[in-house]
Design a protein around this motif. Structure first.
Motif, PDB file in Angstrom:
ATOM      1  N   THR A 187      -9.321  15.494  13.840  1.00 44.81           N
ATOM      2  CA  THR A 187      -8.484  14.455  14.104  1.00 44.81           C
ATOM      3  C   THR A 187      -9.157  13.242  14.448  1.00 44.81           C
ATOM      4  O   THR A 187      -9.931  13.019  14.873  1.00 44.81           O
ATOM      5  CB  THR A 187      -7.740  14.695  15.716  1.00 44.81           C
ATOM      6  N   VAL A 188      -8.521  12.241  13.543  1.00 50.13           N
ATOM      7  CA  VAL A 188      -8.793  10.721  13.371  1.00 50.13           C
ATOM      8  C   VAL A 188      -7.977   9.772  14.119  1.00 50.13           C
ATOM      9  O   VAL A 188      -8.471   8.752  14.555  1.00 50.13           O
ATOM     10  CB  VAL A 188      -9.471  10.262  12.033  1.00 50.13           C
ATOM     11  N   LEU A 189      -6.560  10.428  14.280  1.00 48.48           N
ATOM     12  CA  LEU A 189      -5.640   9.323  14.951  1.00 48.48           C
ATOM     13  C   LEU A 189      -4.498  10.353  15.521  1.00 48.48           C
ATOM     14  O   LEU A 189      -3.997  11.506  14.717  1.00 48.48           O
ATOM     15  CB  LEU A 189      -4.828   8.641  13.981  1.00 48.48           C
ATOM     16  N   GLU A 217      -8.447   0.998  10.883  1.00 46.03           N
ATOM     17  CA  GLU A 217      -7.561   1.723  11.670  1.00 46.03           C
ATOM     18  C   GLU A 217      -5.855   1.376  11.780  1.00 46.03           C
ATOM     19  O   GLU A 217      -5.062   2.463  11.441  1.00 46.03           O
ATOM     20  CB  GLU A 217      -7.930   1.777  13.233  1.00 46.03           C
ATOM     21  N   PRO A 218      -5.721   0.214  11.290  1.00 50.71           N
ATOM     22  CA  PRO A 218      -4.377  -0.036  11.057  1.00 50.71           C
ATOM     23  C   PRO A 218      -3.704   0.684   9.731  1.00 50.71           C
ATOM     24  O   PRO A 218      -2.522   0.856   9.835  1.00 50.71           O
ATOM     25  CB  PRO A 218      -4.207  -1.535  11.248  1.00 50.71           C
ATOM     26  N   LEU A 219      -4.485   0.886   8.976  1.00 50.44           N
ATOM     27  CA  LEU A 219      -4.035   1.466   7.697  1.00 50.44           C
ATOM     28  C   LEU A 219      -3.715   3.062   7.962  1.00 50.44           C
ATOM     29  O   LEU A 219      -3.050   3.608   7.267  1.00 50.44           O
ATOM     30  CB  LEU A 219      -4.879   0.989   6.701  1.00 50.44           C
ATOM     31  N   ILE A 220      -4.702   3.397   8.738  1.00 50.43           N
ATOM     32  CA  ILE A 220      -4.500   5.171   9.242  1.00 50.43           C
ATOM     33  C   ILE A 220      -3.116   5.194   9.892  1.00 50.43           C
ATOM     34  O   ILE A 220      -2.569   5.995   9.250  1.00 50.43           O
ATOM     35  CB  ILE A 220      -5.603   5.536  10.036  1.00 50.43           C
ATOM     36  N   LEU A 221      -2.744   4.447  10.853  1.00 51.00           N
ATOM     37  CA  LEU A 221      -1.556   4.174  11.293  1.00 51.00           C
ATOM     38  C   LEU A 221      -0.508   4.065  10.221  1.00 51.00           C
ATOM     39  O   LEU A 221       0.694   4.670  10.514  1.00 51.00           O
ATOM     40  CB  LEU A 221      -1.727   3.325  12.662  1.00 51.00           C
ATOM     41  N   GLU A 222      -0.665   3.039   9.609  1.00 53.18           N
ATOM     42  CA  GLU A 222       0.414   2.851   8.516  1.00 53.18           C
ATOM     43  C   GLU A 222       0.790   4.250   7.640  1.00 53.18           C
ATOM     44  O   GLU A 222       1.728   4.480   7.379  1.00 53.18           O
ATOM     45  CB  GLU A 222      -0.319   1.574   7.565  1.00 53.18           C
ATOM     46  N   ALA A 223      -0.521   4.839   7.420  1.00 55.76           N
ATOM     47  CA  ALA A 223      -0.391   6.362   6.546  1.00 55.76           C
ATOM     48  C   ALA A 223       0.587   7.175   7.061  1.00 55.76           C
ATOM     49  O   ALA A 223       1.624   7.733   6.971  1.00 55.76           O
ATOM     50  CB  ALA A 223      -1.431   6.677   6.117  1.00 55.76           C
ATOM     51  N   GLY A 252       2.552  11.771  15.751  1.00 57.13           N
ATOM     52  CA  GLY A 252       2.064  12.654  14.708  1.00 57.13           C
ATOM     53  C   GLY A 252       0.403  12.488  14.969  1.00 57.13           C
ATOM     54  O   GLY A 252       0.044  11.834  15.756  1.00 57.13           O
ATOM     55  N   ARG A 253      -0.124  13.059  13.914  1.00 58.63           N
ATOM     56  CA  ARG A 253      -1.605  13.049  14.036  1.00 58.63           C
ATOM     57  C   ARG A 253      -2.041  12.975  12.546  1.00 58.63           C
ATOM     58  O   ARG A 253      -1.619  13.551  11.723  1.00 58.63           O
ATOM     59  CB  ARG A 253      -1.970  14.468  14.703  1.00 58.63           C
ATOM     60  N   VAL A 254      -3.147  12.301  12.433  1.00 56.55           N
ATOM     61  CA  VAL A 254      -3.853  12.369  11.192  1.00 56.55           C
ATOM     62  C   VAL A 254      -5.170  13.026  11.336  1.00 56.55           C
ATOM     63  O   VAL A 254      -5.928  12.776  12.307  1.00 56.55           O
ATOM     64  CB  VAL A 254      -4.128  10.818  10.678  1.00 56.55           C
ATOM     65  N   SER A 255      -5.613  13.837  10.460  1.00 62.21           N
ATOM     66  CA  SER A 255      -6.979  14.606  10.357  1.00 62.21           C
ATOM     67  C   SER A 255      -7.483  14.412   9.085  1.00 62.21           C
ATOM     68  O   SER A 255      -7.149  14.512   8.056  1.00 62.21           O
ATOM     69  CB  SER A 255      -6.897  15.937  11.002  1.00 62.21           C
ATOM     70  N   VAL A 256      -8.637  14.672   9.110  1.00 66.97           N
ATOM     71  CA  VAL A 256      -9.878  14.614   7.904  1.00 66.97           C
ATOM     72  C   VAL A 256     -10.532  16.048   8.062  1.00 66.97           C
ATOM     73  O   VAL A 256     -11.279  16.134   9.250  1.00 66.97           O
ATOM     74  CB  VAL A 256     -10.647  13.737   7.912  1.00 66.97           C
ATOM     75  N   PHE A 288       0.829  -1.142   0.168  1.00 70.89           N
ATOM     76  CA  PHE A 288      -0.151  -0.159   0.009  1.00 70.89           C
ATOM     77  C   PHE A 288       0.836   1.196   0.100  1.00 70.89           C
ATOM     78  O   PHE A 288       1.870   1.437   0.628  1.00 70.89           O
ATOM     79  CB  PHE A 288      -0.907   0.035   1.163  1.00 70.89           C
ATOM     80  N   HIS A 289       0.443   2.216  -0.976  1.00 76.57           N
ATOM     81  CA  HIS A 289       1.381   3.390  -1.041  1.00 76.57           C
ATOM     82  C   HIS A 289       0.247   4.270  -0.249  1.00 76.57           C
ATOM     83  O   HIS A 289      -0.915   4.657  -0.966  1.00 76.57           O
ATOM     84  CB  HIS A 289       1.651   3.962  -2.360  1.00 76.57           C
ATOM     85  N   LEU A 290       0.454   4.898   0.960  1.00 78.78           N
ATOM     86  CA  LEU A 290      -0.759   5.795   1.573  1.00 78.78           C
ATOM     87  C   LEU A 290      -0.081   7.304   1.656  1.00 78.78           C
ATOM     88  O   LEU A 290      -0.803   7.756   2.367  1.00 78.78           O
ATOM     89  CB  LEU A 290      -0.929   5.082   2.865  1.00 78.78           C
ATOM     90  N   ILE A 291       0.850   7.381   0.731  1.00 72.52           N
ATOM     91  CA  ILE A 291       0.970   8.852   0.709  1.00 72.52           C
ATOM     92  C   ILE A 291       1.012   9.484  -0.640  1.00 72.52           C
ATOM     93  O   ILE A 291       1.545   8.675  -1.424  1.00 72.52           O
ATOM     94  CB  ILE A 291       2.636   9.092   1.166  1.00 72.52           C
TER      95      ILE A 291
END
Length: 145
Positions: free
Chosen positions: A109-111, A38-44, A101-105, A3-6
């Protein structure tokens, strides 16, 4: 499967901070019950951290995940959402890096992940460095780093 998540690196202070993003699409194969696992959000987030290490080491070192101190998921990611990824280096040595870090949409924040520890290994043992350089150029779209 890889998976390329960037999709894009928007800003990078080598060795310190990276901001990146991923536009999700319904055509991707990872959706479960209409949500990104959720694991793929963390992977990103981890992939953004890997690019931070790669860019900061001029593609000589790559981060390999060792452990995650904490990961708090606070929202869902659905097809069409844009993941905004923000990763900062907490500490780095010749052998390890710790990032948070943080992931947001859409600003929410989602992670939130803290103390993500990675081993730093020679990048050329894992991947073709010319291909890595091409990918970096595509992701940064020629931005001067």
């Amino acid at each position: 499967m890889r998976f390329h998540l960037i999709d894009r690196i928007d800003a990078c202070e080598p060795g310190q901070h990276v901001r990146a993003r991923k536009l999700t699409s319904r055509s991707e194969t990872f959706w479960r019950d209409g949500r990104m696992p959720e694991p793929l959000i963390l992977e990103a987030l981890c992939q953004a951290g890997t690019w931070l290490v790669l860019i900061g080491s001029e593609r000589r070192r790559r981060a390999a995940l060792l452990s995650v101190g904490s990961a708090t998921f606070t929202g869902a990611v659905e097809p069409g959402d844009v993941l905004d990824l923000d990763v900062r280096v907490e500490s780095m040595s010749d052998e390890t890096a710790v990032v948070s870090g943080r992931v947001s949409v859409a600003g929410e924040t989602v992670l939130e992940a803290r103390d993500v520890m990675c081993a730093l290994i020679a990048a050329d043992t894992l991947e073709d460095l010319e291909e890595t350089a091409r990918m970096q150029d595509r992701l940064t779209q020629g931005m001067v780093l």
